[in-house]
Enzyme design. Sequence first.
Site, PDB file in Angstrom:
ATOM      1  N   HIS A   1      20.388 -10.072  53.000  1.00 34.94           N
ATOM      2  CA  HIS A   1      20.116  -9.300  51.791  1.00 34.94           C
ATOM      3  C   HIS A   1      21.117  -8.164  51.740  1.00 34.94           C
ATOM      4  O   HIS A   1      21.325  -7.484  52.738  1.00 34.94           O
ATOM      5  CB  HIS A   1      18.684  -8.752  51.850  1.00 34.94           C
ATOM      6  CG  HIS A   1      18.357  -7.799  50.741  1.00 34.94           C
ATOM      7  ND1 HIS A   1      18.565  -8.095  49.419  1.00 34.94           N
ATOM      8  CD2 HIS A   1      17.818  -6.551  50.763  1.00 34.94           C
ATOM      9  CE1 HIS A   1      18.181  -7.072  48.667  1.00 34.94           C
ATOM     10  NE2 HIS A   1      17.733  -6.111  49.452  1.00 34.94           N
TER      11      HIS A   1
ATOM     12  N   HIS B   1      23.049  -5.111  48.835  1.00 42.97           N
ATOM     13  CA  HIS B   1      23.142  -4.538  47.485  1.00 42.97           C
ATOM     14  C   HIS B   1      24.624  -4.532  47.076  1.00 42.97           C
ATOM     15  O   HIS B   1      25.105  -3.561  46.510  1.00 42.97           O
ATOM     16  CB  HIS B   1      22.567  -3.121  47.450  1.00 42.97           C
ATOM     17  CG  HIS B   1      21.071  -3.071  47.540  1.00 42.97           C
ATOM     18  ND1 HIS B   1      20.315  -2.078  46.954  1.00 42.97           N
ATOM     19  CD2 HIS B   1      20.184  -3.902  48.137  1.00 42.97           C
ATOM     20  CE1 HIS B   1      19.027  -2.290  47.207  1.00 42.97           C
ATOM     21  NE2 HIS B   1      18.916  -3.382  47.932  1.00 42.97           N
TER      22      HIS B   1
ATOM     23  N   ASP C   1      32.441 -24.537  44.393  1.00 46.37           N
ATOM     24  CA  ASP C   1      32.645 -24.877  45.801  1.00 46.37           C
ATOM     25  C   ASP C   1      31.440 -24.489  46.659  1.00 46.37           C
ATOM     26  O   ASP C   1      31.255 -25.028  47.748  1.00 46.37           O
ATOM     27  CB  ASP C   1      33.888 -24.159  46.346  1.00 46.37           C
ATOM     28  CG  ASP C   1      35.195 -24.825  45.925  1.00 46.37           C
ATOM     29  OD1 ASP C   1      35.177 -26.025  45.606  1.00 46.37           O
ATOM     30  OD2 ASP C   1      36.230 -24.128  45.921  1.00 46.37           O
TER      31      ASP C   1
ATOM     32  N   HIS D   1      16.904  -5.774  41.156  1.00 47.18           N
ATOM     33  CA  HIS D   1      17.026  -5.416  42.562  1.00 47.18           C
ATOM     34  C   HIS D   1      18.438  -5.776  43.059  1.00 47.18           C
ATOM     35  O   HIS D   1      19.370  -5.022  42.819  1.00 47.18           O
ATOM     36  CB  HIS D   1      15.903  -6.114  43.341  1.00 47.18           C
ATOM     37  CG  HIS D   1      15.784  -5.707  44.773  1.00 47.18           C
ATOM     38  ND1 HIS D   1      14.588  -5.793  45.466  1.00 47.18           N
ATOM     39  CD2 HIS D   1      16.685  -5.232  45.641  1.00 47.18           C
ATOM     40  CE1 HIS D   1      14.798  -5.372  46.712  1.00 47.18           C
ATOM     41  NE2 HIS D   1      16.049  -5.027  46.836  1.00 47.18           N
TER      42      HIS D   1
ATOM     43  N   TYR E   1      37.196 -31.415  52.387  1.00 54.46           N
ATOM     44  CA  TYR E   1      37.837 -30.116  52.641  1.00 54.46           C
ATOM     45  C   TYR E   1      37.824 -29.800  54.132  1.00 54.46           C
ATOM     46  O   TYR E   1      36.868 -30.110  54.824  1.00 54.46           O
ATOM     47  CB  TYR E   1      37.087 -29.038  51.867  1.00 54.46           C
ATOM     48  CG  TYR E   1      37.741 -27.683  51.911  1.00 54.46           C
ATOM     49  CD1 TYR E   1      38.761 -27.342  51.021  1.00 54.46           C
ATOM     50  CD2 TYR E   1      37.341 -26.734  52.843  1.00 54.46           C
ATOM     51  CE1 TYR E   1      39.362 -26.097  51.051  1.00 54.46           C
ATOM     52  CE2 TYR E   1      37.941 -25.479  52.882  1.00 54.46           C
ATOM     53  CZ  TYR E   1      38.949 -25.171  51.982  1.00 54.46           C
ATOM     54  OH  TYR E   1      39.540 -23.934  52.015  1.00 54.46           O
TER      55      TYR E   1
END
Lengths: 228, 228, 228, 228
Positions: free
Chosen positions: A94, A96, A119, A168, A225
């Site tokens: 998580h 910001h 991708d 958020h 790839y």
Amino acid sequence: MLQELKEKTLEANLDLVRRGLVLYTFGNASGIDRESGLVVIKPSGVDYDALRPEHMVVCDLDGNIREGDLRPSSDLKTHLELYRAFPSVGGVVHTHSENATAWAQSGREIPALGTTHADYFHGPVPCTRELTDEEINGDYVLNTGYAITERFKGIDPLAVPAVLVAGHAPFAWGRDPMDAAHNAVVLEAVAKMAFMTVLLNSTAGVSQALLDRHYFRKHGANATYGQR
Amino acid sequence: MLQELKEKTLEANLDLVRRGLVLYTFGNASGIDRESGLVVIKPSGVDYDALRPEHMVVCDLDGNIREGDLRPSSDLKTHLELYRAFPSVGGVVHTHSENATAWAQSGREIPALGTTHADYFHGPVPCTRELTDEEINGDYVLNTGYAITERFKGIDPLAVPAVLVAGHAPFAWGRDPMDAAHNAVVLEAVAKMAFMTVLLNSTAGVSQALLDRHYFRKHGANATYGQR
Amino acid sequence: MLQELKEKTLEANLDLVRRGLVLYTFGNASGIDRESGLVVIKPSGVDYDALRPEHMVVCDLDGNIREGDLRPSSDLKTHLELYRAFPSVGGVVHTHSENATAWAQSGREIPALGTTHADYFHGPVPCTRELTDEEINGDYVLNTGYAITERFKGIDPLAVPAVLVAGHAPFAWGRDPMDAAHNAVVLEAVAKMAFMTVLLNSTAGVSQALLDRHYFRKHGANATYGQR
Amino acid sequence: MLQELKEKTLEANLDLVRRGLVLYTFGNASGIDRESGLVVIKPSGVDYDALRPEHMVVCDLDGNIREGDLRPSSDLKTHLELYRAFPSVGGVVHTHSENATAWAQSGREIPALGTTHADYFHGPVPCTRELTDEEINGDYVLNTGYAITERFKGIDPLAVPAVLVAGHAPFAWGRDPMDAAHNAVVLEAVAKMAFMTVLLNSTAGVSQALLDRHYFRKHGANATYGQR
């Protein structure tokens, strides 16, 4: 206990800082050992400079602390809900980060506007609905997790390894903590380019064929790839 | 005299530079010792590289210099008005950080658009009215302080620890100089994300419930963030 | 085999990273030895830190690997088509640099808005049409090359040494790999300024006379820039 | 010959690079010794890493080379016209810094939107008219200088020490080369904030009283900023 996972989880936390996704302590990464069902997560509000593997907090999927003297990240219950609902996921982060957070604050999903997106994300990066006042005043962090998993009904979480929580910020995930951090970094770059793209052309977007082509170039049995 | 406060005030000034909020000498931080009522502030127009604790200027709340050979920051009277009007405040900083200044120049308050904002600012970051020509031609720096404190009637300055001065730039404050600098850094990040958010969605905003939840997660008696 | 070209190609790849055009492994540079018709290209998905000249892959213009144990960049066939169609070109680079990619995602060519552009690109930086589903599902990477060379009918590739692939990202080229990388770096700066310019003035643009003047100041027999 | 001015001119050139205003060799700074009427300027297209004071080119106000083996900056004639028309100016710099260049490309002057601007520029930063085809095809670099000095009729060049050349980029100047570089750096910051400000509020602007107050706080006989 889970020494290797602690080191990898710490490394994922530090990578977010090094790559400019985290200001002060506004971020956290965790990892899960699926065999034991134990989750390793960053402690809350501790300076990254001082973080050591032994500071990582270990808990079970119900949130019972199993090791560690520090309080876990305040977002722990969101992480746990993601691990419970997404059995294929081995790491959650998580942040910001600025551009992804701007999209989350705008309440808009990030449309698939190009192959950098394709991708990594096989479709738009979804944005959750806003939480109700009841959800916010209740078990808020857990309800954030529920809003995410509700939004992912019918979506393979490893095919779209990130979400925007409305008002958020983003969560991202992956096979392990470093993979989750990697996805968070790409999400931030994709969000930045998408911001500029929609200002240049509000109706931009790629075809499903291009989305498929690029996604399956990097993922699945026919991936071409890299050196595999 | 006030050696520790001088060091902390210097450190806050340097932190603003290190975090990219200050170009050349366009910023200043101060601290107050509430017991003696003395304020420590950066001298005006001195290179940051050369700044030492002993260069800090000490004055009383009326602006009488009590120690120091250098002229204090030209914004001193604004700082003093904030200390007089906001007894809970222990440090004040002023910068021309790019994103917050753009909002100040636009004359718009920064709305609460997400939880990063809510973690620090319990409501919009207000923008002052423009000063009248009389105020500008009179005791301009003091009048800037009055415009701020007038705008904060009914607002707890520690619950909204920053302001935008219309046509000018932000001031931020906190419990001590480093806390004020920290709030200025977060303000800049919040301003940057808000800029992008309003371009993506001009009607974005969060609910009062979410604003409350995040603010009180980090502040007040029931705070749960960090290791307290 | 082609040791010098390998070193230059490696150097061009590393320059893209140092100048912030490449995140993770999202970029590649190649060079051609026109005498032997052999192309040197970066291997696919290898960390830049670990790249050495001997990791470079050597192939002919039909894509037959002539030296190297690693798989070549997954964009190889686009590079080869550019070398086949543009005999004056000695180096090709592909990046997902943020600003140029935003333009590519928007499907808009970058208009000639100023002399920075004109110094390098004698006209707009074109954007290809979107590929059809058949082209995407067929030999996609080769078809990307065809879409570029189709778009350059009537355009001298060294006079406009870059293209935007719609919904994807830019390719740039030049006399050799470092020149191609240089053009990619300038393209990114030009794209960033063009983004801001069109937001400030949607009808901005320079005259053909200014475009000519600046372009021929740096290019061609009458160039006056630098120490030649 | 003019060793001190060469060193200061070199230092100003390097400062532009260190502060991120110059990509590759897209910039130049010069200084003038008013007593002898000799101008010191950066050579054209030489890498900054290799620049030494002895590489600086010395010429008179008519452009006759008086010392130096290298060709002077290709913008020399613009610099010379500024020195001839603005007797108070001791240093001139030209960059393609991103934000100021975006304004120049848009053909818009930078309005006075706040006190950062007012501290340095006593009014808008003007934008020249576009050059005619005849001017471009004629003595282009000199005509660029004429367009600037024509635009500054009635404006004190030290009160507004910068200009945007339409479709091109900024020039800035000052009492000496380092002062000119300083003004170019501030111009870039002001241009960046102005870009964001006009997107947030297209009618933003400050009063003449505020513009005067801030300008004369840093300039002229009654300046109160710094330690003078």
